[in-house]
Design a protein around this motif. Structure first.
Motif, PDB file in Angstrom:
ATOM      1  N   MET A 117       0.838  -1.196   0.000  1.00  0.00           N
ATOM      2  CA  MET A 117       0.000   0.000   0.000  1.00  0.00           C
ATOM      3  C   MET A 117       0.881   1.257   0.000  1.00  0.00           C
ATOM      4  SD  MET A 117      -3.189  -0.803   2.510  1.00  0.00           S
ATOM      5  CE  MET A 117      -4.335  -2.103   2.126  1.00  0.00           C
ATOM      6  N   ALA A 118       0.270   2.394  -0.321  1.00  0.00           N
ATOM      7  CA  ALA A 118       1.042   3.622  -0.425  1.00  0.00           C
ATOM      8  C   ALA A 118       1.533   4.102   0.929  1.00  0.00           C
ATOM      9  CB  ALA A 118       0.188   4.708  -1.100  1.00  0.00           C
ATOM     10  N   ASP A 119       0.854   3.804   1.995  1.00  0.00           N
ATOM     11  CA  ASP A 119       1.296   4.157   3.332  1.00  0.00           C
ATOM     12  C   ASP A 119       0.752   3.137   4.312  1.00  0.00           C
ATOM     13  OD1 ASP A 119      -1.342   4.768   3.661  1.00  0.00           O
ATOM     14  OD2 ASP A 119      -1.069   6.946   3.679  1.00  0.00           O
ATOM     15  N   ALA A 120       0.966   3.414   5.588  1.00  0.00           N
ATOM     16  CA  ALA A 120       0.534   2.455   6.614  1.00  0.00           C
ATOM     17  C   ALA A 120      -0.822   2.823   7.187  1.00  0.00           C
ATOM     18  CB  ALA A 120       1.582   2.403   7.723  1.00  0.00           C
ATOM     19  N   ALA A 121      -1.698   3.398   6.346  1.00  0.00           N
ATOM     20  CA  ALA A 121      -2.994   3.868   6.843  1.00  0.00           C
ATOM     21  C   ALA A 121      -3.988   2.745   7.019  1.00  0.00           C
ATOM     22  CB  ALA A 121      -3.563   4.914   5.884  1.00  0.00           C
ATOM     23  N   TYR A 122      -3.748   1.587   6.391  1.00  0.00           N
ATOM     24  CA  TYR A 122      -4.715   0.496   6.429  1.00  0.00           C
ATOM     25  C   TYR A 122      -4.081  -0.769   7.003  1.00  0.00           C
ATOM     26  CZ  TYR A 122      -7.369   3.717   3.565  1.00  0.00           C
ATOM     27  OH  TYR A 122      -8.023   4.816   3.121  1.00  0.00           O
ATOM     28  N   GLY A 123      -4.933  -1.743   7.271  1.00  0.00           N
ATOM     29  CA  GLY A 123      -4.453  -2.947   7.915  1.00  0.00           C
ATOM     30  C   GLY A 123      -4.225  -2.757   9.403  1.00  0.00           C
ATOM     31  N   LEU A 124      -4.758  -1.673   9.950  1.00  0.00           N
ATOM     32  CA  LEU A 124      -4.573  -1.354  11.369  1.00  0.00           C
ATOM     33  C   LEU A 124      -5.751  -1.895  12.169  1.00  0.00           C
ATOM     34  CD1 LEU A 124      -3.371   2.337  10.883  1.00  0.00           C
ATOM     35  CD2 LEU A 124      -1.968   0.292  11.123  1.00  0.00           C
ATOM     36  N   TRP A 125      -5.836  -3.202  12.274  1.00  0.00           N
ATOM     37  CA  TRP A 125      -6.999  -3.837  12.886  1.00  0.00           C
ATOM     38  C   TRP A 125      -7.171  -3.510  14.367  1.00  0.00           C
ATOM     39  CZ3 TRP A 125     -10.405  -5.014   9.532  1.00  0.00           C
ATOM     40  CH2 TRP A 125     -10.009  -5.376   8.240  1.00  0.00           C
ATOM     41  N   PRO A 126      -6.085  -3.371  15.156  1.00  0.00           N
ATOM     42  CA  PRO A 126      -6.303  -2.924  16.545  1.00  0.00           C
ATOM     43  C   PRO A 126      -6.983  -1.564  16.613  1.00  0.00           C
ATOM     44  CG  PRO A 126      -4.122  -3.879  16.318  1.00  0.00           C
ATOM     45  CD  PRO A 126      -4.674  -3.746  14.917  1.00  0.00           C
ATOM     46  N   LEU A 127      -6.656  -0.677  15.645  1.00  0.00           N
ATOM     47  CA  LEU A 127      -7.289   0.636  15.611  1.00  0.00           C
ATOM     48  C   LEU A 127      -8.755   0.525  15.212  1.00  0.00           C
ATOM     49  CD1 LEU A 127      -6.377   3.486  16.207  1.00  0.00           C
ATOM     50  CD2 LEU A 127      -5.847   3.795  13.788  1.00  0.00           C
ATOM     51  N   VAL A 128      -9.065  -0.415  14.329  1.00  0.00           N
ATOM     52  CA  VAL A 128     -10.465  -0.671  13.962  1.00  0.00           C
ATOM     53  C   VAL A 128     -11.261  -1.058  15.194  1.00  0.00           C
ATOM     54  CG1 VAL A 128     -12.024  -2.170  12.653  1.00  0.00           C
ATOM     55  CG2 VAL A 128      -9.901  -1.356  11.597  1.00  0.00           C
ATOM     56  N   VAL A 129     -10.755  -2.042  15.932  1.00  0.00           N
ATOM     57  CA  VAL A 129     -11.454  -2.532  17.138  1.00  0.00           C
ATOM     58  C   VAL A 129     -11.557  -1.432  18.172  1.00  0.00           C
ATOM     59  CG1 VAL A 129     -11.346  -4.186  19.035  1.00  0.00           C
ATOM     60  CG2 VAL A 129     -10.741  -4.910  16.722  1.00  0.00           C
ATOM     61  N   LEU A 130     -10.477  -0.671  18.362  1.00  0.00           N
ATOM     62  CA  LEU A 130     -10.478   0.390  19.371  1.00  0.00           C
ATOM     63  C   LEU A 130     -11.517   1.452  19.059  1.00  0.00           C
ATOM     64  CD1 LEU A 130      -9.219   1.750  21.856  1.00  0.00           C
ATOM     65  CD2 LEU A 130      -7.535   2.806  20.308  1.00  0.00           C
ATOM     66  N   ASN A 131     -11.588   1.898  17.803  1.00  0.00           N
ATOM     67  CA  ASN A 131     -12.550   2.942  17.437  1.00  0.00           C
ATOM     68  C   ASN A 131     -13.985   2.459  17.563  1.00  0.00           C
ATOM     69  OD1 ASN A 131     -11.514   5.683  16.157  1.00  0.00           O
ATOM     70  ND2 ASN A 131      -9.985   4.100  15.719  1.00  0.00           N
TER      71      ASN A 131
ATOM     72  N   GLU B  70     -13.385  -0.019   6.907  1.00  0.00           N
ATOM     73  CA  GLU B  70     -12.826   0.612   5.711  1.00  0.00           C
ATOM     74  C   GLU B  70     -11.917   1.786   6.049  1.00  0.00           C
ATOM     75  OE1 GLU B  70     -14.309   1.002   1.980  1.00  0.00           O
ATOM     76  OE2 GLU B  70     -16.183  -0.078   2.291  1.00  0.00           O
ATOM     77  N   MET B  71     -12.152   2.443   7.153  1.00  0.00           N
ATOM     78  CA  MET B  71     -11.347   3.610   7.505  1.00  0.00           C
ATOM     79  C   MET B  71      -9.914   3.218   7.862  1.00  0.00           C
ATOM     80  SD  MET B  71     -12.142   6.649  10.290  1.00  0.00           S
ATOM     81  CE  MET B  71     -13.682   7.126   9.505  1.00  0.00           C
ATOM     82  N   TYR B  72      -9.765   2.077   8.559  1.00  0.00           N
ATOM     83  CA  TYR B  72      -8.432   1.673   9.002  1.00  0.00           C
ATOM     84  C   TYR B  72      -8.052   0.242   8.607  1.00  0.00           C
ATOM     85  CZ  TYR B  72      -8.802   5.823  11.952  1.00  0.00           C
ATOM     86  OH  TYR B  72      -8.946   7.112  12.390  1.00  0.00           O
ATOM     87  N   GLY B  73      -9.010  -0.539   8.118  1.00  0.00           N
ATOM     88  CA  GLY B  73      -8.735  -1.936   7.790  1.00  0.00           C
ATOM     89  C   GLY B  73      -8.472  -2.156   6.314  1.00  0.00           C
ATOM     90  N   ILE B  74      -9.544  -2.299   5.547  1.00  0.00           N
ATOM     91  CA  ILE B  74      -9.438  -2.569   4.112  1.00  0.00           C
ATOM     92  C   ILE B  74     -10.227  -1.501   3.356  1.00  0.00           C
ATOM     93  CG2 ILE B  74      -9.902  -4.214   2.257  1.00  0.00           C
ATOM     94  CD1 ILE B  74      -9.860  -6.424   4.350  1.00  0.00           C
ATOM     95  N   PRO B  75      -9.593  -0.663   2.540  1.00  0.00           N
ATOM     96  CA  PRO B  75     -10.304   0.405   1.819  1.00  0.00           C
ATOM     97  C   PRO B  75     -11.029  -0.121   0.585  1.00  0.00           C
ATOM     98  CG  PRO B  75      -7.987   0.487   1.267  1.00  0.00           C
ATOM     99  CD  PRO B  75      -8.145  -0.613   2.302  1.00  0.00           C
ATOM    100  N   LEU B  76     -12.023  -0.948   0.817  1.00  0.00           N
ATOM    101  CA  LEU B  76     -12.730  -1.600  -0.291  1.00  0.00           C
ATOM    102  C   LEU B  76     -13.295  -0.585  -1.278  1.00  0.00           C
ATOM    103  CD1 LEU B  76     -13.989  -4.135  -1.583  1.00  0.00           C
ATOM    104  CD2 LEU B  76     -15.934  -3.852  -0.022  1.00  0.00           C
ATOM    105  N   THR B  77     -13.919   0.466  -0.772  1.00  0.00           N
ATOM    106  CA  THR B  77     -14.535   1.467  -1.650  1.00  0.00           C
ATOM    107  C   THR B  77     -13.500   2.130  -2.545  1.00  0.00           C
ATOM    108  OG1 THR B  77     -16.326   1.882  -0.083  1.00  0.00           O
ATOM    109  CG2 THR B  77     -15.855   3.613  -1.690  1.00  0.00           C
ATOM    110  N   ILE B  78     -12.326   2.460  -1.984  1.00  0.00           N
ATOM    111  CA  ILE B  78     -11.277   3.099  -2.769  1.00  0.00           C
ATOM    112  C   ILE B  78     -10.770   2.152  -3.853  1.00  0.00           C
ATOM    113  CG2 ILE B  78      -8.996   4.169  -2.683  1.00  0.00           C
ATOM    114  CD1 ILE B  78     -11.286   5.760  -1.372  1.00  0.00           C
TER     115      ILE B  78
END
Length: 216
Positions: free
Chosen positions: A1-15, A51-59
């Motif tokens: 990916m272009a940066d580390a904005a996605y695949g952040l599953w702990p952040l998904v769960v936390l939010n 989608e915000m922090y895990g998998i950007p399916l829409t993008i």
């Protein structure tokens, strides 16, 4: 990916956990109907933050289709602010008109849920119909609050799943509201009938119109 904005599953769960707990502190569900309303909101949050922090399916889906026309539509965190991408906003995405409007909608939604709960709790304690505060303008301000929070998130980070879910959740909340009204009508009878005749269910009337009705 272009940066580390996605695949952040702990952040998904936390939010998801933070917003669910935050919403519950305002809404304070007790009945099965309350928990269904809360569950619908939680499902929206799961779709949003995945989608915000895990998998950007829409993008991924839109980028392959519209990428040549909208170069900002890329798989970075900034690229996930879809409305900004579509209008060509190149500044800080968190300061765009859509994002600022989302802050107001989310804050207003949570305020409405909280203010309505206070009035509803007072009315339940006194064994009367809730007709003051937000209940003087609409019959279901807490459901309005949930929908307003969702609109805020859609302004901030729209995705295909959440855009599909939103009208479905409108129907869900409308059905929950109708079920609630049938129970309240059986309990309060003519008092409920008079209240329902002058106060709309979800969309408040202009104050001038409502004031004229109250004087009749």
């Amino acid at each position: 990916m272009a940066d580390a904005a996605y695949g952040l599953w702990p952040l998904v769960v936390l939010n998801i956990a933070l917003f669910v707990v935050f919403a519950m502190s305002f809404f304070r569900p007790h009945t099965n109907r309350d928990w269904r309303a809360m569950g619908a909101f939680a499902a929206f949050l799961v779709a949003l933050f995945t989608e915000m922090y895990g998998i950007p399916l829409t993008i991924y889906l839109l980028g392959s289709w519209l990428g040549s026309r909208f170069p900002l539509l890329r798989d970075t965190h900034a690229g996930g602010h879809l409305w900004n991408d579509l209008i060509g906003w190149t500044g800080d995405p968190h300061l765009s008109p859509f994002h600022l409007a989302s802050y107001l909608a989310i804050a207003g939604g949570f305020w409405l849920i909280s203010a309505a709960w206070v009035r509803l709790h007072e009315a339940a304690r006194e064994d009367r119909l809730a007709t003051t505060g937000p209940y003087a303008r609409v019959r279901h301000p807490q459901y309005d609050g949930f929908l307003l929070v969702m609109i805020g998130f859609l302004l901030q980070w729209p995705t295909i799943p959440t855009l599909i879910m939103f009208p479905i959740l409108v129907v869900v909340y409308t059905r929950l509201a109708r079920s609630e009204e049938r129970e309240v009508a059986r309990r309060f009878g003519e008092q409920w009938t008079a209240y329902a005749a002058r106060v709309p269910a979800f969309l408040p009337r202009p104050r001038t119109t409502q004031d004229e009705r109250s004087r009749r």
